[in-house]
Design an enzyme around this catalytic site. Structure first.
Site, PDB file in Angstrom:
ATOM      1  N   GLU A 120       0.824  -1.210   0.000  1.00  0.00           N
ATOM      2  CA  GLU A 120       0.000   0.000   0.000  1.00  0.00           C
ATOM      3  C   GLU A 120       0.860   1.264   0.000  1.00  0.00           C
ATOM      4  O   GLU A 120       0.734   2.120   0.871  1.00  0.00           O
ATOM      5  CB  GLU A 120      -0.977  -0.015   1.180  1.00  0.00           C
ATOM      6  N   ASP A 137      -8.396  -9.130   4.034  1.00  0.00           N
ATOM      7  CA  ASP A 137      -8.178  -8.028   4.963  1.00  0.00           C
ATOM      8  C   ASP A 137      -9.294  -7.907   6.009  1.00  0.00           C
ATOM      9  O   ASP A 137     -10.145  -7.035   5.897  1.00  0.00           O
ATOM     10  CB  ASP A 137      -8.074  -6.716   4.172  1.00  0.00           C
ATOM     11  N   GLU A 191      -1.961 -12.293  13.046  1.00  0.00           N
ATOM     12  CA  GLU A 191      -2.453 -10.929  13.285  1.00  0.00           C
ATOM     13  C   GLU A 191      -3.964 -10.881  13.104  1.00  0.00           C
ATOM     14  O   GLU A 191      -4.481 -11.292  12.074  1.00  0.00           O
ATOM     15  CB  GLU A 191      -1.788  -9.951  12.300  1.00  0.00           C
ATOM     16  N   GLU A 246     -12.731  -2.327  12.065  1.00  0.00           N
ATOM     17  CA  GLU A 246     -12.773  -1.616  10.784  1.00  0.00           C
ATOM     18  C   GLU A 246     -13.891  -2.116   9.872  1.00  0.00           C
ATOM     19  O   GLU A 246     -14.684  -1.334   9.361  1.00  0.00           O
ATOM     20  CB  GLU A 246     -11.418  -1.755  10.074  1.00  0.00           C
TER      21      GLU A 246
HETATM   22  C1  BDP Z   1      -6.223  -2.264   6.159  1.00  0.00           C
HETATM   23  C2  BDP Z   1      -6.522  -0.881   6.598  1.00  0.00           C
HETATM   24  C3  BDP Z   1      -5.361   0.056   6.466  1.00  0.00           C
HETATM   25  C4  BDP Z   1      -4.132  -0.575   7.068  1.00  0.00           C
HETATM   26  C5  BDP Z   1      -3.870  -1.901   6.422  1.00  0.00           C
HETATM   27  C6  BDP Z   1      -2.707  -2.653   7.038  1.00  0.00           C
HETATM   28  O1  BDP Z   1      -7.622  -0.397   5.852  1.00  0.00           O
HETATM   29  O2  BDP Z   1      -5.708   1.246   7.110  1.00  0.00           O
HETATM   30  O3  BDP Z   1      -3.027   0.257   6.920  1.00  0.00           O
HETATM   31  O4  BDP Z   1      -4.978  -2.724   6.602  1.00  0.00           O
HETATM   32  O5  BDP Z   1      -2.969  -3.614   7.754  1.00  0.00           O
HETATM   33  O6  BDP Z   1      -7.175  -3.080   6.764  1.00  0.00           O
HETATM   34  O7  BDP Z   1      -1.562  -2.327   6.795  1.00  0.00           O
END
Ligand code: BDP
Length: 682
Positions: free
Chosen positions: A288, A367, A389, A395
Site C-alpha cells: 500500500e 483483509d 495478526e 474496521e
Molecule cells: C487495512 C486498513 C489500512 C491498514 C492496512 C494494514 O484499511 O488502514 O493500513 O490494513 O494492515 O485493513 O496495513
C-alpha cells in the site's frame, strides 16, 4: 479518574468475610519494579474488594498470610511444591496454592519469575472478582504463546488509523502526551490479560513518526517503555523502511548496501541505549505505497534480514508483515487474485529468514472481513517463525457502533486445521510454535482503544480486547469461559445480566454477518472509511476486492479448475474441500465460487433467497439485541446502560440501511422476487 476501569473494577464483595484473616497480610519476597507492581495491584484489589488494608511485610511472621514471590525462594522451598515446580517451565508461568480455613490460612502466589508473580496476582484478583472459592487452590498456569502483542495504528498528530474510540492515548498534536497516568492504566489492563508486547505507532509510518527512532524522540519513547516495562510489556516501534533516506541523509535504503546496513546498526544501538530491553521493529514494507526492498530489486528475506542483523546483538526481533499485494490492480484482469498474494510472495522464501524475524500474517488472505477463510500461509513455512495478526479494532465489523464480538471468529481461526503435518495441525499449534518448533511466535491484535472514557467507543467492545488477551495467553480457553469471565468482572454476577449479555455477545458476529456482505464475498462497504453499505463501491477500483455480481450470479471463482487457482495454496485436504461446490462450506461459498443466484446451498435455500432471508432476519436480530439489553435496565449503572442502548439503536438503523441496499441491489440484478413477498425497494 474520568475514564472507566473496564474489567479491573474490584467491586466490593462479601464472599470472603468469614475468612478475612488471610487477606490482612501480604508477605512480599521481591524487589524489582515488576514485583512492586504486583504487590501494588494486590493491595489495591484487596482493599477495594474486601474493604481492608493489608499489611505488606518482608517475611513470614504471622500465621495467616498471602505469600508473594518466586518459586526458587528459600522460604518456599520448605513447602511441598515439587509437582508444581516440575510442571512449570515457562518463565512467565506461576503457581497459586492455598489452604484457607479458620485457623492458619495461607495463600502462596509464586511465579517462575517476577513476571509470573504479576500474572499470578491478576489471576488471583480475577478469582476474587468472580467470587470463586479460594480455599483450596492448586493452580499451575503458563502461557501457550510466547508473544502476545498489541499493535497500535496511532499517529503522532493524535489520530488513529481505523480507530473508533477517540484519539490516541500516546500522542497528541505531534508530541507525546504529557499526562501518562492513562498509559499506566492501559498497561495494567493489558498485563491483567497477559499481553507482553506492544507497538505504539501506526504501521503506515509517516514523516513525523519516522523520527521516533531518532535522538529527538527517543527520550520520550523511553518514558513510555518505562511504564510498560513495569507491567512486563516490551515496547516495539513501527519503522519506515526508507528511514536511511528520510532521516539518515543517505541516497538509498537498499538492504544490501553497506552504508544502509551501518546506518541501521547505529540506529539500533542508539535505541538500545535508551531502551535496554527494546522489543524490535514492526515493518510494513512494499505494501500500500509503503517503501520496501522491492525498490532495489531485493526480496522480503533480504529486506528483513538486514534489520534482523542490526537487532540480533541486542535480542531484538523483526515483525515483518505479510500484508503485501498489488493495490493497483486492473479490475478488468480477472486472473490476478489478491487473495493469492501473501502466499506467492512469502512461501517460496521459507528457510531464508533469520531466526529473529517473525512473519506477521493476517488471519485471512484478504483483509479482516467479517468472514474469510484462514490464510493458507499458516503451516506452509515450517522453517520460518509465524505470528497471527487479528484486528481487534472493528474496521470492517461495524466500527464499534455495531456490536460484534470477535472471540468466536478468532476461535474458529485458531481451531482451523491446516493439515500441514496431517490431521491435528491447527493454526493454534502453528502459532504456538509447537508444530514446527518456532523460536518466536504467537498472536498480535490491532488495538481497539482510544481516549474515549470507556476506552473502546462501544462499552461492550471492551470484551474484544479482553478476549484477545485471554486467547493469546491460551487459545484452548472456550469462548463461553472468556465471555462469562469478562461479564462478571465488568458488570457483576447477577445471573440475568450474565445470561443476557453472553447471548448478545455470542450471537453478535453472526448477526453482523447476516445483514452485511453475504456468504464470504466481503467488502460491499463505502470506499475509504469502510462504514456502511456500498455494493459496487470497490467493484471497479484498483484494490483487488471484487464480487463479480452480474444478472446471473455472484462470487469469485478461486478454483483450480476454472478460476484463479487460489485453492491450490492449501494443503490437499483443505484444497479439495474448497475446490468442490459440494464440500465448500456455505458461509464461504462466494469467496471460492461464482454461482448462479438459483444455486442451492447446503441449507436448502437458493443463494438469492438466502441473501433476502439473512438480511431481513439480521435486522430482526439487531432489534432483539436491543430488547435483551432493555431487560437489564436498573441492573447496570445508568451511564453504561444508556451508552450501550444508544449504540444498539444506531445499529438497528444502520442494519436497515444494509438490508435495503443489499436486497434492492440483488433484486435488481437478478429479477428474482423474495419468496415470502417481503418489502424490497425497487
Ligand atoms: C487495512 C486498513 C489500512 C491498514 C492496512 C494494514 O484499511 O488502514 O493500513 O490494513 O494492515 O485493513 O496495513
Amino acid at each position: 479518574t474520568e475514564y472507566e476501569p473496564c474489567w479491573l473494577r474490584y467491586v466490593q464483595n462479601d464472599k470472603y468475610k468469614d475468612n478475612q484473616l488471610v487477606f490482612t497480610t501480604i508477605v512480599a519476597k521481591g524487589e524489582s519494579p515488576i514485583f512492586g507492581a504486583a504487590v501494588e495491584e494486590l493491595r489495591i484489589g484487596i482493599t477495594s474488594m474486601l474493604g481492608l488494608e493489608p499489611q505488606v511485610v518482608p517475611e513470614m511472621k504471622q500465621t495467616s498470610f498471602i505469600w508473594l514471590g518466586t518459586l526458587d525462594d528459600e522460604e518456599l522451598k520448605q513447602q511441598s511444591l515439587d509437582r508444581e515446580r516440575a510442571a512449570l517451565i515457562h518463565p512467565e508461568g506461576y503457581v497459586i496454592r492455598s489452604d484457607v480455613h479458620d485457623g492458619q490460612s495461607r495463600i502462596y502466589i509464586a511465579g517462575k519469575t517476577d513476571k509470573g508473580v504479576l500474572y499470578a496476582v491478576f489471576h488471583f484478583l480475577r478469582l476474587l472478582q468472580m467470587k470463586k472459592n479460594v480455599h483450596n487452590l492448586s493452580i499451575v498456569e503458563q502461557p501457550k504463546n510466547k508473544l502476545r502483542m498489541i499493535n497500535h495504528w496511532d499517529n503522532m498528530d493524535g489520530s488513529i488509523e481505523r480507530g473508533y474510540a477517540g484519539q490516541s492515548v500516546f500522542f497528541a498534536d505531534g508530541q507525546f502526551v504529557k499526562q501518562k497516568q492513562r498509559i499506566k492504566d492501559y498497561a495494567r489492563l493489558l498485563a491483567s490479560v497477559g499481553i507482553n508486547a506492544i507497538s505504539i505507532n501506526n504501521v503506515n509510518v509517516h514523516q513525523l513518526e519516522t523520527k521516533l527512532i531518532a535522538e529527538e524522540w527517543l527520550p520520550e519513547v523511553a518514558k513510555v517503555a518505562d511504564i510498560f516495562r513495569v507491567y512486563g510489556i516490551k515496547l516495539f516501534l513501527s519503522i519506515n523502511y526508507a528511514s536511511p533516506i528520510e532521516i539518515g541523509g543517505l541516497s538509498t535504503a537498499d538492504p544490501l548496501d553497506p552504508n544502509v546496513q551501518q546506518w541501521w546498526k547505529k540506529t539500533v544501538a542508539r535505541i538500545y541505549r535508551y531502551i535496554p530491553d527494546f522489543g524490535g521493529f514492526v515493518v510494513k514494507a512494499d505494501s500500500e505505497f509503503r517503501p520496501g526492498p522491492f525498490t532495489y530489486g531485493r526480496n522480503h528475506a533480504e529486506g528483513a534480514n538486514m534489520l534482523a542483523e542490526a537487532l540480533a546483538p541486542f535480542g531484538g526481533i523483526v515483525m515483518w508483515r505479510c500484508f503485501v499485494y498489488n493495490c493497483q490492480q486492473d479490475w478488468r484482469d480477472r486472473t490476478t487474485d489478491r487473495a493469492k498474494a501473501a502466499y506467492d510472495h512469502f512461501q517460496p522464501l521459507d528457510g531464508q529468514f533469520h531466526e529473529n524475524v517473525i512473519l506477521q500474517i493476517k488471519n485471512g488472505p484478504m483483509d479482516f472481513q467479517v468472514r474469510e477463510p484462514v490464510s493458507p500461509l499458516f503451516g506452509a513455512m515450517p522453517k520460518t517463525n509465524q505470528i497471527l495478526e487479528v484486528q481487534i479494532t472493528q474496521e470492517y465489523t461495524g466500527q464499534q457502533k455495531h456490536l460484534c464480538y470477535l472471540v468466536p471468529q478468532w476461535k474458529e481461526v485458531l481451531e482451523f486445521d491446516t493439515y500441514a503435518k496431517g490431521k491435528g495441525s491447527e493454526v493454534k499449534k502453528v502459532i504456538g510454535g509447537s508444530l514446527f518448533g518456532y523460536r518466536y511466535s504467537g498472536m498480535v491484535g490491532v488495538s481497539n482503544i482510544g481516549d474515549d472514557p470507556n476506552w473502546t467507543g462501544h462499552t461492550l467492545a471492551q470484551a474484544n480486547l479482553y478476549g484477545f488477551g485471554r486467547l493469546a495467553w491460551n487459545p484452548d480457553l472456550s469462548t463461553e469461559e472468556i465471555t462469562s469471565e469478562w461479564i462478571v468482572q465488568t458488570f457483576g454476577d447477577d445471573p440475568q445480566v450474565v445470561e443476557q449479555i453472553s447471548q448478545m455477545l455470542l450471537d453478535s458476529w453472526r448477526i453482523y454477518e447476516s445483514y452485511t456482505a453475504p456468504l464470504g464475498v466481503g467488502w460491499m462497504v463505502n470506499p475509504g472509511h469502510h462504514y456502511g453499505p456500498n455494493v459496487d463501491g470497490y467493484e471497479y477500483s484498483h484494490w483487488g476486492t471484487y464480487h463479480y455480481a452480474d444478472r446471473d450470479g455472484i462470487g469469485v471463482d478461486r478454483t483450480v479448475a476454472t478460476g484463479t487457482g487460489y485453492t491450490a495454496q492449501y494443503f490437499p485436504e483443505n484444497a479439495a474441500m474448497y475446490e468442490s461446490l459440494d464440500t465448500c462450506p456455505d458461509e464461504l461459498l462466494l469467496f471460492f465460487h461464482h454461482v448462479p443466484y438459483t444455486h442451492r446451498l447446503k441449507s436448502g435455500e437458493t443463494v438469492i433467497q438466502h441473501i433476502y432471508n439473512t438480511h431481513f432476519d439480521g435486522v430482526e436480530q439487531a432489534r432483539r439485541l436491543k430488547e435483551r439489553w432493555e431487560q437489564l435496565k436498573g441492573k447496570i449503572d445508568e451511564k453504561r446502560y444508556t451508552d450501550v442502548l444508544n449504540r444498539l439503536i444506531l445499529q438497528i438503523e444502520h442494519a436497515k440501511e444494509w438490508r435495503d441496499v443489499i436486497n434492492t441491489y440483488f433484486y435488481r440484478k437478478s429479477g428474482i422476487a423474495d419468496q415470502y413477498g417481503r418489502k424490497i425497494y425497487r
